[in-house]
Design an enzyme around this catalytic site. Structure first.
Site, mmCIF file in Angstrom:
data_model
loop_
_atom_site.group_PDB
_atom_site.id
_atom_site.type_symbol
_atom_site.label_atom_id
_atom_site.label_comp_id
_atom_site.label_asym_id
_atom_site.label_seq_id
_atom_site.Cartn_x
_atom_site.Cartn_y
_atom_site.Cartn_z
ATOM 1 C CB SER A 1 -0.853 -0.167 1.247
ATOM 2 O OG SER A 1 0.092 0.444 2.397
ATOM 3 C CE LYS A 2 -2.024 7.490 -1.479
ATOM 4 N NZ LYS A 2 -3.212 7.749 -1.399
ATOM 5 N NE ARG A 3 0.475 0.773 6.075
ATOM 6 C CZ ARG A 3 1.197 -0.298 6.310
ATOM 7 N NH1 ARG A 3 2.527 -0.355 6.825
ATOM 8 N NH2 ARG A 3 0.739 -1.718 5.858
ATOM 9 N N GLY B 1 5.441 3.190 0.113
ATOM 10 C CA GLY B 1 5.985 4.205 -0.802
ATOM 11 C C GLY B 1 5.812 3.726 -2.391
#
Ligand code: GLU
Length: 463
Positions: A243-245, A247
């Site tokens: 996910s976004k986390r 990067g």
């Protein structure tokens, strides 16, 4: 049989790495068999679909070079076709109108919940031989439900997961058209896969649950279901869903971060598929090798270092003209001054060995394209009197030495010997004066690239 695959993203966000891998495998599979790869935009969720997301998909595919043979097709443009098939199914009796209101369905759900049963449409409006249906409520718009078989199982041999069997009792009568007449997700997928003569559906395993329903509808239409390959998801290094986390969001972040498309492709190709121990291969090679027999059935873990390692490989392989075109915009963004500075290509040739990304390459190259601002204390520390005397001789010889790396290196050795100094004693102050930094590639290479004039000017300031 001609292999026909499709990539069918919903344009509700970015084209993320998982989607790109699905696209890559579908594309490569079609290429492998000389078949067709189709791009289909599943934009029927009008609330969540956006033109920007459509563009992001098209841009991402283009950047990766995953050329489609047909499409892009947009499901929103196929509405008449879906309605036609719904009418056909109603006429044939494989679908029926259901007049239950949302409240009635909710009450049904509640009753079943209280009775500890699994939610399932109770078949109020399902026509059966000898059954009398309730009177049609006046003015009420019905939904259309698919008449799912009551008995038996759906079995398919998933090309990744092996044989999967789901009992028809697990599935209820799926709504295929809402009360406003719009077709629902699974139904549109089925009609398109059928119309587009898709032979292999390669998609994320979040769709496994949809597959038995889709197979049942296809069978009701008299279609032969395609083969299915459900790819396990991609996890972040911490084992959580990517996910976004982590990067890594949009494929189009990768050009921004200085990745080459071939590195991303090579990385994704290996993420969930293998060909012996081969790690580095071209897309041509991949298309020759790619099959569905060597897909991994467990989730793949995203590894940024490995992707960076591949990117470094492809940066080193790239010719300098290509690198120049890719790196120049990063340098311009950072305010590089090209006037009077060394040409970019030999600079990149010198630096590319160590760069994991084009951003790193641009950062390293900046030393040639900005005014050096050596730290005064550092300079004072390194530019000792002995160093100064040696550097004065070095500067003087620079005026007439043959301007080649070899000659410059020979000259440096001579100066060191004359002054009984070790290399760092003059290389360090020289670096500071020329570039403002203490770490640079080989000083001879740096001096050589700057050129006689710039070297003379920069040294004259301090000597
Ligand atoms: N539109 C679906 C998605 O974006 C894919 C559907 C499919 O491949 O069948 O997840």
């Amino acid at each position: 049989m001609t292999v026909r695959t499709r990539f069918a993203p919903s344009p509700t966000g970015f084209l993320h790495l998982g989607g790109a891998r699905t696209a890559l495998y579908s594309w490569a599979y079609a290429r492998h068999f000389g078949g067709q790869f189709i791009l289909r935009i599943e934009d029927t969720d009008v609330e969540r679909s956006t033109p920007e997301a459509v563009q992001a998909i098209i841009d991402g595919m283009q950047w990766l070079g995953l050329q489609h043979d047909e499409g892009p097709f947009y499901q929103m443009r196929h509405m008449d076709r879906y309605r036609e098939v719904i009418q056909q199914m109603l006429a044939e009796g494989s679908a029926y109108y259901c007049y239950c209101t949302a409240e009635e369905v909710e009450a049904m759900r509640e009753r079943q919940r209280l009775a500890g049963e699994k939610w399932r449409y109770d078949g109020t409006w399902r026509p059966e031989p000898g059954k009398t249906l309730p009177p049609i409520p006046e003015g009420r718009q019905p939904v259309v439900r698919f008449k799912n078989p009551l008995e038996g199982d759906v079995t398919w041999t998933d090309l990744v997961k092996g044989e999967i069997t789901i009992s028809n009792q697990e599935m209820d009568d799926l709504i295929i058209a809402r009360s406003d007449g719009t077709p629902t997700y699974n139904f549109c997928v089925v009609v398109d896969d059928w119309d587009m003569k898709i032979t292999h559906v390669i998609r994320g395993d979040d769709h496994v649950n949809n597959t038995p329903r889709q197979i049942n509808i296809l069978k009701a239409l008299g279609a032969t279901p395609p083969l299915y390959a459900h790819l396990p998801m991609i996890l972040g290094a911490d084992g959580e869903k990517l996910s976004k986390r982590h990067g890594a969001v949009s494929v189009m972040d990768y050009p921004e971060q200085g990745y080459l498309p071939e590195a991303v492709l090579n990385y994704l190709a290996r993420l969930g598929w293998s060909h012996g121990n081969d790690e580095i291969f071209s897309m041509e090679q991949f298309c020759q090798w790619f099959d569905l027999d060597h897909l991994s059935s467990s989730a793949a873990q995203f590894n940024m270092e490995k992707m960076a390692w591949l990117n470094n490989h492809y940066i080193r392989q790239s010719d300098d003209a290509r690198l120049e075109a890719l790196v120049r915009p990063f340098l311009e963004r950072d305010g590089a001054v090209f006037d009077g500075a060394p040409p970019l290509q030999p600079v990149l040739a010198l630096l590319k060995e160590r760069a994991n990304t084009l951003v790193e390459l641009a950062d390293a190259a900046m030393l040639f394209y900005r005014e050096p601002k050596p730290d005064a204390a550092a300079l004072a520390g390194h530019l000792t009197d002995t160093a100064k005397a040696a550097l004065a001789e070095y500067a003087q010889q620079c005026a007439s030495v043959e301007w080649s790396r070899e000659a410059l290196s020979g000259m440096m050795k001579g100066v060191l010997a004359n002054h009984k100094l070790k290399m760092p004693q003059i290389a360090m102050p020289l670096r500071l004066m020329l570039t403002g930094q203490l770490q640079t590639p080989s000083i001879d290479a740096v001096v050589h690239l700057f050129g006689r004039e710039t070297v003379a000017q920069r040294l004259a300031k301090y000597l």
